[in-house]
Design a protein around this motif. Structure first.
Motif, PDB file in Angstrom:
ATOM      1  N   LYS A 311       0.834  -1.204   0.000  1.00 54.77           N
ATOM      2  CA  LYS A 311       0.000   0.000   0.000  1.00 54.77           C
ATOM      3  C   LYS A 311       0.871   1.258   0.000  1.00 54.77           C
ATOM      4  O   LYS A 311       0.578   2.227  -0.723  1.00 54.77           O
ATOM      5  CB  LYS A 311      -0.903  -0.004   1.246  1.00 54.77           C
ATOM      6  CG  LYS A 311      -1.957   1.089   1.267  1.00 54.77           C
ATOM      7  CD  LYS A 311      -3.081   0.796   0.282  1.00 54.77           C
ATOM      8  CE  LYS A 311      -4.272   1.725   0.494  1.00 54.77           C
ATOM      9  NZ  LYS A 311      -3.956   3.137   0.291  1.00 54.77           N
ATOM     10  N   THR A 312       1.938   1.249   0.778  1.00 55.67           N
ATOM     11  CA  THR A 312       2.836   2.405   0.816  1.00 55.67           C
ATOM     12  C   THR A 312       3.485   2.617  -0.545  1.00 55.67           C
ATOM     13  O   THR A 312       3.612   3.746  -1.030  1.00 55.67           O
ATOM     14  CB  THR A 312       3.913   2.207   1.894  1.00 55.67           C
ATOM     15  OG1 THR A 312       3.275   1.938   3.149  1.00 55.67           O
ATOM     16  CG2 THR A 312       4.783   3.445   2.038  1.00 55.67           C
ATOM     17  N   PHE A 313       3.903   1.507  -1.173  1.00 52.27           N
ATOM     18  CA  PHE A 313       4.481   1.584  -2.518  1.00 52.27           C
ATOM     19  C   PHE A 313       3.458   2.125  -3.506  1.00 52.27           C
ATOM     20  O   PHE A 313       3.766   2.988  -4.345  1.00 52.27           O
ATOM     21  CB  PHE A 313       4.949   0.192  -2.934  1.00 52.27           C
ATOM     22  CG  PHE A 313       5.265   0.058  -4.387  1.00 52.27           C
ATOM     23  CD1 PHE A 313       6.435   0.593  -4.914  1.00 52.27           C
ATOM     24  CD2 PHE A 313       4.388  -0.594  -5.250  1.00 52.27           C
ATOM     25  CE1 PHE A 313       6.726   0.476  -6.273  1.00 52.27           C
ATOM     26  CE2 PHE A 313       4.671  -0.705  -6.605  1.00 52.27           C
ATOM     27  CZ  PHE A 313       5.838  -0.170  -7.113  1.00 52.27           C
ATOM     28  N   ALA A 314       2.213   1.650  -3.409  1.00 54.13           N
ATOM     29  CA  ALA A 314       1.155   2.109  -4.320  1.00 54.13           C
ATOM     30  C   ALA A 314       0.888   3.605  -4.159  1.00 54.13           C
ATOM     31  O   ALA A 314       0.507   4.276  -5.126  1.00 54.13           O
ATOM     32  CB  ALA A 314      -0.127   1.328  -4.064  1.00 54.13           C
ATOM     33  N   ASP A 315       1.109   4.108  -2.953  1.00 57.73           N
ATOM     34  CA  ASP A 315       0.904   5.536  -2.695  1.00 57.73           C
ATOM     35  C   ASP A 315       2.106   6.388  -3.101  1.00 57.73           C
ATOM     36  O   ASP A 315       2.117   7.607  -2.866  1.00 57.73           O
ATOM     37  CB  ASP A 315       0.604   5.764  -1.212  1.00 57.73           C
ATOM     38  CG  ASP A 315      -0.752   5.195  -0.806  1.00 57.73           C
ATOM     39  OD1 ASP A 315      -1.596   4.994  -1.692  1.00 57.73           O
ATOM     40  OD2 ASP A 315      -0.957   4.943   0.399  1.00 57.73           O
ATOM     41  N   GLY A 316       3.107   5.752  -3.708  1.00 56.12           N
ATOM     42  CA  GLY A 316       4.261   6.488  -4.208  1.00 56.12           C
ATOM     43  C   GLY A 316       5.370   6.706  -3.211  1.00 56.12           C
ATOM     44  O   GLY A 316       6.244   7.554  -3.410  1.00 56.12           O
ATOM     45  N   HIS A 317       5.375   5.922  -2.129  1.00 55.75           N
ATOM     46  CA  HIS A 317       6.391   6.090  -1.098  1.00 55.75           C
ATOM     47  C   HIS A 317       7.254   4.831  -0.964  1.00 55.75           C
ATOM     48  O   HIS A 317       6.893   3.761  -1.451  1.00 55.75           O
ATOM     49  CB  HIS A 317       5.739   6.417   0.249  1.00 55.75           C
ATOM     50  CG  HIS A 317       4.874   7.644   0.215  1.00 55.75           C
ATOM     51  ND1 HIS A 317       5.381   8.912   0.043  1.00 55.75           N
ATOM     52  CD2 HIS A 317       3.521   7.776   0.306  1.00 55.75           C
ATOM     53  CE1 HIS A 317       4.388   9.791   0.041  1.00 55.75           C
ATOM     54  NE2 HIS A 317       3.248   9.124   0.197  1.00 55.75           N
ATOM     55  N   ARG A 318       8.338   4.964  -0.259  1.00 49.99           N
ATOM     56  CA  ARG A 318       9.242   3.842  -0.012  1.00 49.99           C
ATOM     57  C   ARG A 318       8.593   2.880   0.980  1.00 49.99           C
ATOM     58  O   ARG A 318       8.150   3.299   2.049  1.00 49.99           O
ATOM     59  CB  ARG A 318      10.559   4.382   0.560  1.00 49.99           C
ATOM     60  CG  ARG A 318      11.609   3.347   0.889  1.00 49.99           C
ATOM     61  CD  ARG A 318      12.817   4.064   1.503  1.00 49.99           C
ATOM     62  NE  ARG A 318      13.905   3.155   1.790  1.00 49.99           N
ATOM     63  CZ  ARG A 318      14.046   2.489   2.922  1.00 49.99           C
ATOM     64  NH1 ARG A 318      13.129   2.617   3.875  1.00 49.99           N
ATOM     65  NH2 ARG A 318      15.075   1.700   3.116  1.00 49.99           N
ATOM     66  N   PRO A 319       8.521   1.580   0.659  1.00 52.72           N
ATOM     67  CA  PRO A 319       7.957   0.623   1.615  1.00 52.72           C
ATOM     68  C   PRO A 319       8.718   0.676   2.937  1.00 52.72           C
ATOM     69  O   PRO A 319       9.958   0.757   2.945  1.00 52.72           O
ATOM     70  CB  PRO A 319       8.156  -0.734   0.922  1.00 52.72           C
ATOM     71  CG  PRO A 319       8.252  -0.412  -0.528  1.00 52.72           C
ATOM     72  CD  PRO A 319       8.925   0.926  -0.601  1.00 52.72           C
ATOM     73  N   PRO A 320       8.030   0.668   4.054  1.00 52.78           N
ATOM     74  CA  PRO A 320       8.713   0.802   5.351  1.00 52.78           C
ATOM     75  C   PRO A 320       9.704  -0.328   5.633  1.00 52.78           C
ATOM     76  O   PRO A 320      10.659  -0.126   6.391  1.00 52.78           O
ATOM     77  CB  PRO A 320       7.564   0.791   6.364  1.00 52.78           C
ATOM     78  CG  PRO A 320       6.396   0.216   5.634  1.00 52.78           C
ATOM     79  CD  PRO A 320       6.570   0.585   4.206  1.00 52.78           C
ATOM     80  N   ASP A 321       9.489  -1.487   5.044  1.00 50.45           N
ATOM     81  CA  ASP A 321      10.397  -2.618   5.286  1.00 50.45           C
ATOM     82  C   ASP A 321      11.214  -2.947   4.037  1.00 50.45           C
ATOM     83  O   ASP A 321      11.490  -4.119   3.748  1.00 50.45           O
ATOM     84  CB  ASP A 321       9.600  -3.851   5.730  1.00 50.45           C
ATOM     85  CG  ASP A 321       8.877  -3.604   7.035  1.00 50.45           C
ATOM     86  OD1 ASP A 321       9.512  -3.126   7.986  1.00 50.45           O
ATOM     87  OD2 ASP A 321       7.664  -3.887   7.103  1.00 50.45           O
ATOM     88  N   GLN A 322      11.608  -1.917   3.303  1.00 46.96           N
ATOM     89  CA  GLN A 322      12.417  -2.155   2.098  1.00 46.96           C
ATOM     90  C   GLN A 322      13.768  -2.754   2.483  1.00 46.96           C
ATOM     91  O   GLN A 322      14.392  -2.353   3.487  1.00 46.96           O
ATOM     92  CB  GLN A 322      12.643  -0.860   1.333  1.00 46.96           C
ATOM     93  CG  GLN A 322      13.442  -1.063   0.029  1.00 46.96           C
ATOM     94  CD  GLN A 322      13.614   0.223  -0.750  1.00 46.96           C
ATOM     95  OE1 GLN A 322      12.892   1.185  -0.543  1.00 46.96           O
ATOM     96  NE2 GLN A 322      14.572   0.233  -1.648  1.00 46.96           N
TER      97      GLN A 322
END
Length: 328
Positions: A311-322
């Motif tokens: 969901k974070t990736f879909a919102d254009g942000h870096r995934p918190p657990d990248q």
């Protein structure tokens, strides 16, 4: 960045609640048979999806990533370990990788203690006697195991899980020792009453029980090799709830058969499901089917992390657990 609902492929069955939430948020294709996808199917899935939800049973190497095409932008691993993924190649191809760290710490630490008790107190032998109806009643010399209070426990890998094992071991009255890539902070050592060993050789030679709690990396492959296994005391026990590749399984089997080790408790294996058949025959070995993290609570929390990462990736942000190569 893709627009609209992301196309997501999930390689294995996940808890029903997790799958339902994924279906609400994304255009998802599940694996209803819950069988391990062959490489050809994985390649097809990667070509047709924006996100791949993978697990430790999926080997995603450079060759497979080369077949992914340009659409795939995120591999959201369901699990904390990523040694099945070529993270560096994925990054070079513009594919992000995320995982689910910190979720199964307590579950895996619990299983580590369960294996320690199972091996030292000969629990499977007692269970087998009861199930086969061969028990003839209590005897002063029957099923004699060893007391774990006062024993030296050497933890190989003092990360989240290693520290959780140490806390449990202290509650059982064990002496905690550890070897780690880096020495932990003094306040952590004090809290755990843990003794640091810079030399792994010296530590394993003096321990009563060795617990493997480090990840599998090129540096830890066969870290417990034939030479180090021979350094252990004949009355010592080794348990592994981390990754099978850390122990040379053939050397371990030889040592157990020769009486050079008192026992072993294993939840993971060097070659996955292909376990050395001689290892299965040994009475002083407890084998579990990679169930260290298998709690309902843990699996749901892992699923929640996967969803947040996507969901974070879909919102254009870096995934918190990248995950990035420098972390490995």
């Amino acid at each position: 960045m893709p627009t609209g609902r992301l196309s997501v492929v999930v390689t294995r069955r996940l808890p029903e609640r997790v799958e339902a939430r994924l279906a609400e948020l994304f255009d998802v294709r599940f694996n209803p048979d819950d069988r391990r996808m062959p490489k050809s199917e994985l390649a097809e899935a990667m070509r047709g999806a924006d996100v791949l939800v993978s697990t430790i049973t999926d080997t995603i190497d450079a060759g497979l990533l080369a077949q992914a095409g340009d659409r795939l932008k995120l591999i959201a691993q369901f699990g904390s370990g990523v040694d099945n993924l070529d993270v560096a190649t994925a990054r070079q191809r513009g594919i992000l990788v995320s995982n689910t760290p910190g979720v199964v710490t307590d579950d895996t630490a619990d299983m580590t203690m369960a294996l320690i008790l199972a091996v030292t107190r000969r629990i499977p032998e007692g269970l087998a006697a009861m199930q086969s109806a061969t028990w003839e009643g209590w005897s002063p010399t029957a099923f004699l195991g060893g007391r774990i209070a006062g024993r030296r426990l050497g933890i190989l890998g003092m990360g989240r899980i290693g520290q959780a094992v140490a806390r449990r071991a202290r509650a059982f009255g064990m002496q905690v020792h550890y070897h780690n890539r880096r020495r932990v902070r003094p306040e952590v050592e004090t809290e755990l009453d843990a003794t640091y060993w810079e030399s792994l050789d010296q530590m394993v030679a003096r321990m009563d029980i060795v617990s493997i709690n480090c990840p599998h990396t090129p540096a830890t492959f066969h870290l417990m090799n034939a030479r180090r296994l021979k350094l252990m005391k004949p009355e010592a026990v080794i348990v592994n709830t981390s990754r099978g590749e850390v122990i040379d399984e053939n050397a371990l089997t030889r040592g157990l058969r020769a009486g050079e080790l008192a026992g072993a408790g294993l939840d993971v294996y060097e070659h996955g499901q292909e376990i050395n058949p001689r290892l299965r025959e040994l009475r002083n070995v407890v084998l579990l089917p990679h169930m260290g993290s298998a709690t309902r609570e843990g699996r749901l929390e892992m699923g929640e992390k996967v969803i947040i990462n996507i969901k974070t990736f879909a919102d254009g942000h870096r995934p918190p657990d990248q995950v990035v190569p420098s972390m490995l």
